[in-house]
Design an enzyme around this catalytic site. Structure first.
Site, PDB file in Angstrom:
ATOM      1  N   HIS A 170       0.820  -1.217   0.000  1.00  0.00           N
ATOM      2  CA  HIS A 170       0.000   0.000   0.000  1.00  0.00           C
ATOM      3  C   HIS A 170       0.850   1.261   0.000  1.00  0.00           C
ATOM      4  O   HIS A 170       0.431   2.303  -0.484  1.00  0.00           O
ATOM      5  CB  HIS A 170      -1.003  -0.044   1.143  1.00  0.00           C
ATOM      6  CG  HIS A 170      -2.096  -1.014   0.849  1.00  0.00           C
ATOM      7  ND1 HIS A 170      -2.094  -2.293   1.348  1.00  0.00           N
ATOM      8  CD2 HIS A 170      -3.165  -0.918   0.035  1.00  0.00           C
ATOM      9  CE1 HIS A 170      -3.141  -2.933   0.852  1.00  0.00           C
ATOM     10  NE2 HIS A 170      -3.810  -2.126   0.067  1.00  0.00           N
ATOM     11  N   CYS A 467      -8.966  -3.965 -10.527  1.00  0.00           N
ATOM     12  CA  CYS A 467      -8.638  -2.707  -9.843  1.00  0.00           C
ATOM     13  C   CYS A 467      -7.312  -2.792  -9.100  1.00  0.00           C
ATOM     14  O   CYS A 467      -6.956  -1.896  -8.362  1.00  0.00           O
ATOM     15  CB  CYS A 467      -9.764  -2.286  -8.905  1.00  0.00           C
ATOM     16  SG  CYS A 467     -10.048  -3.446  -7.563  1.00  0.00           S
TER      17      CYS A 467
END
Ligand code: PEP
Ligand code: MG
Length: 542
Positions: A170, A467
Site C-alpha cells: 500500500h 482494480c
C-alpha cells in the site's frame, strides 16, 4: 526517515543526585518541551491546508502545561530520568483520552507524537516522522507505513526509496497515486547518505548514485516532456470499438477530483479504509457520509464503486481488526472483520446509502476479501437491506477466482484485486521485500486465475473489472481484456497510456495476447512474448 523513538528505559537519576542535578533534569525537560512546541508552531505556520490543521492540533497538544507539569513532578518526586518522566506522563494523558472515547481518543495519537518528539530531544535522537530539512528531498526509509506515505507532500518529497516493502504494497500504491516516484525493496537503501544526489526511476525501479550533471539534466528535461504527454479522451475502447471502461482508484475527494480532471469514466475502486487510517475509533456515520460525498460529488451521473472497509494486515483499524495475529494477511481482514463487528459494516452501508442519496453518482458497492459464495450472498443481502442494488465483490482470493461462477451468481459484479490475488497465489506477502520478484500479476498462474474469473463472470453475464496495480500496466491491459475483463481501474496518471494501447489493439488481438501469455512458463517470458506482439508500445515510448 528516522527509526521510531524507542520507549526509554525505566531509568532513575543517580541515587545520590543532589538538588543541582534534579534542577538540571527539570530544566532539560522544560527546554525540550519548549523546543517541540516552538518547532510545531513554526511548522504549522509554514504549512497549508490539512497539514497546517494537523500540525496546529499537535502544537496545541505540546502547549498543554499538564504534560510538562506531570513530567517535572516525576523528576522531582520519583527521581525519574527526564526521558522516562516524559514517557510516563504522556502515558497518563493517553490513557485518559482513550477512556473518553470518540473524537477525544483520536487525540491520543497527537500526544504520542508530541511525546516522541520530546523524548527524541532528551535522548539525542533525530526527530521522528518525515524530516523537514527545509528543501525538497528524496526520502530514504527502512520502511514506510501507509499512514506516513498518505501524508507525503509531493512538492517536498521528490521520491521515495525504501529497503522494505513490495511493488504492490500500500505504500507503493499510495506513492504512485501521489505521483511520487518510489522504488521499494532496495537492499542497500540505508547506505545512501544525507546530502548525496541520486536519480530515482520509479518506472524502472532503479536508484542511481552519484549521477553525472548531464544525466541529471536529461532526467529533468524528460520529466517535463512526460508531464505534457498524452491525454485520455474519456472513453476507453479497443481498436475495433469494444468498450472497456477506464476508471480510477481513489482514496479521497482530492484524488477523485484529479481523476475526473484526467478524464476517468468513473471510480472503479474507492478504498474507504484509507480515509480513516490511524483512527482508533470508528468514524461517525455523519463523518463517513461527508467523506464519501466528496468522492461521489466529483462524478455526477457516473459510476463510483465504493469498497467497504478493507482493514487488516498493513492497514489495521483499531476499531475492527484484532490486535495481534500470527499471519495478518491470512487473518481477519476485509469482509472477515464483520463477523465480530457486524455493526461497523452495517453503519458503513447506511453511510454509503445516505451519501448516494445526496449525490447523483451511480453508486456501486463491493466487499473486499470474499472467498466463498456464502460470504458474497450475505453481503448482497445486507446491501439490499440498505437499498443498495449494485452489490459486488472483490475477487482477490484464489478461491473466489476459481469459484467465480458461484460467487458471481448473486453478486451483481466482480472486481479483481490482482495485488492480493498475486500475494495469495504465490504465497508471497506483498509487504516483504525479499519476495518482490514473485509479486507480479504477470505470473502466468495468476493470469490463469484472472481467466477463470473471466469465465465465471461471463457465465453469469456479470461485468468484471480489475482494480489492482496490474490494470495500470499498459502492456498487461490488453491481456486482461483478452481474459474477459470489461473494465480497468487504476491511478489516474496511468489512464492515458492504457487507453492509447487499447485503442491500438483489437478485441481479437487482446484474446490472442491472453492466449500467448498463458502459454509462457514465467512472468518475464509472458511479458516479453506480449511486448513482441505490440509494436505500438515502442511507438508510444512505453
Ligand atoms: C488488490 O488487492 O488488488 C486491491 C485492489 O486491493 P488492495 O490493494 O487495497 O488490497
Ligand atoms: Mg486487496
Amino acid at each position: 526517515m528516522p527509526a521510531p523513538v524507542p520507549e526509554p528505559d525505566a531509568g532513575q537519576l543517580a541515587a545520590d543526585a543532589g538538588d543541582a542535578e534534579v534542577d538540571l533534569a527539570v530544566t532539560q525537560v522544560l527546554a525540550a518541551v519548549t523546543t517541540v512546541q516552538e518547532d510545531l508552531t513554526a511548522r504549522a505556520a509554514r504549512a497549508e491546508g490539512t497539514a497546517a490543521e494537523v500540525l496546529g492540533v499537535t502544537a496545541a497538544m505540546a502547549a498543554d502545561p499538564s504534560l510538562a507539569r506531570d513530567a517535572v513532578g516525576r523528576v522531582r518526586e520519583q527521581r525519574a530520568a527526564p526521558a522516562r518522566a516524559v514517557w510516563e506522563a504522556a502515558g497518563v494523558v493517553v490513557a485518559q483520552l482513550e477512556a473518553l472515547g470518540g473524537l477525544m481518543a483520536e487525540r491520543a495519537r497527537d500526544v504520542r507524537d508530541v511525546r516522541d518528539r520530546i523524548v527524541a530531544i532528551l535522548l539525542g535522537l533525530p526527530a521522528p516522522g518525515v524530516p523537514d530539512p527545509g528543501h525538497p528531498f528524496v526520502l530514504v526509509a527502512d520502511d514506510l507505513a501507509p499512514a506516513d506515505t498518505a501524508q507525503l507532500d509531493p512538492e517536498r518529497v521528490l521520491a521515495v526509496v525504501t529497503r522494505g516493502g513490495g511493488p504492490t504494497s500500500h505504500t507503493a500504491i499510495l506513492a504512485r497515486a501521489l505521483g511520487v516516484p518510489a522504488v521499494v525493496a532496495v537492499e542497500d537503501a540505508l547506505d545512501l547518505r544525507d546530502g548525496e544526489t541520486v536519480l530515482v526511476d520509479g518506472g524502472q525501479g532503479t536508484v542511481e548514485r552519484d549521477p553525472s550533471p548531464a544525466d541529471v539534466e536529461a532526467v529533468v528535461a524528460a520529466r517535463g516532456a512526460r508531464r505534457s504527454r498524452r491525454r485520455f479522451d474519456g472513453t476507453g475502447r479497443t481498436a475495433d470499438g469494444r468498450r472497456v471502461e477506464l476508471l480510477a482508484n481513489v482514496a479521497n475527494g482530492s484524488d477523485a477530483r484529479d481523476a475526473a480532471e484526467a478524464g476517468a469514466e468513473g471510480v472503479g475502486l474507492f478504498r474507504t479504509e484509507l480515509c480513516f487510517l490511524g483512527r482508533t475509533v470508528e468514524p461517525t456515520i455523519d463523518e463517513q457520509v461527508a467523506a464519501y460525498r466528496e468522492v461521489l460529488a466529483a462524478f455526477p451521473g457516473r459510476k463510483v464503486v465504493v469498497r467497504t472497509l478493507d482493514a487488516g494486515a498493513d492497514k489495521p483499524l483499531a476499531f475492527v481488526t484484532p490486535d495481534a495475529e500470527p499471519n495478518p494477511a491470512l487473518g481477519v481482514r476485509g469482509m472477515r472483520t464483520s463477523r465480530r463487528h457486524p455493526e461497523v459494516l452495517d453503519r458503513q452501508l447506511a453511510a454509503i446509502a445516505r451519501a448516494a442519496q445526496a449525490e447523483s453518482a451511480d453508486v456501486w458497492v463491493m466487499a473486499p476479501m470474499i472467498a466463498t459464495p456464502d460470504e458474497a450472498d450475505a453481503f448482497v443481502t445486507l446491501c439490499a437491506a440498505h437499498g443498495i442494488e449494485q452489490a459486488g465483490v472483490m475477487i482477490e482470493v484464489p478461491a473466489a477466482a476459481l469459484g467465480a461462477r458461484w460467487v458471481l451468481a448473486r453478486a451483481t459484479f466482480g472486481s479483481i484485486g490482482t495485488n492480493d490475488l498475486t500475494q495469495y497465489t504465490m504465497a508471497a506477502d506483498r509487504e516483504v521485500a525479499d519476495l518482490a520478484r514473485l509479486s507480479t500479476a504477470w505470473q502466468p498462474t495468476v493470469l490463469a486465475l484472472v481467466g477463470a474469473a473471466g469465465s465465471g463472470a461471463a457465465l453469469n453475464g456479470r461485468p468484471l473489472g480489475v482494480c489492482g496495480e496490474a490494470a495500470a500496466d499498459p502492456v498487461l491491459a490488453p491481456v486482461l481484456v483478452g481474459l474477459g475483463v470489461t473494465s480497468l481501474s487504476m491511478t489516474a496518471r496511468a489512464l492515458a497510456d492504457v487507453a492509447a494501447v487499447l485503442a491500438a489493439t483489437t478485441a481479437q488481438e487482446c484474446e490472442d495476447l491472453a492466449f500467448l501469455a498463458l502459454q509462457q512458463p514465467t512472468p518475464d517470458a509472458a511479458r516479453a512474448a506480449v511486448r513482441a506482439q505490440l509494436p505500438v508500445l515502442d511507438e508510444l515510448g512505453l
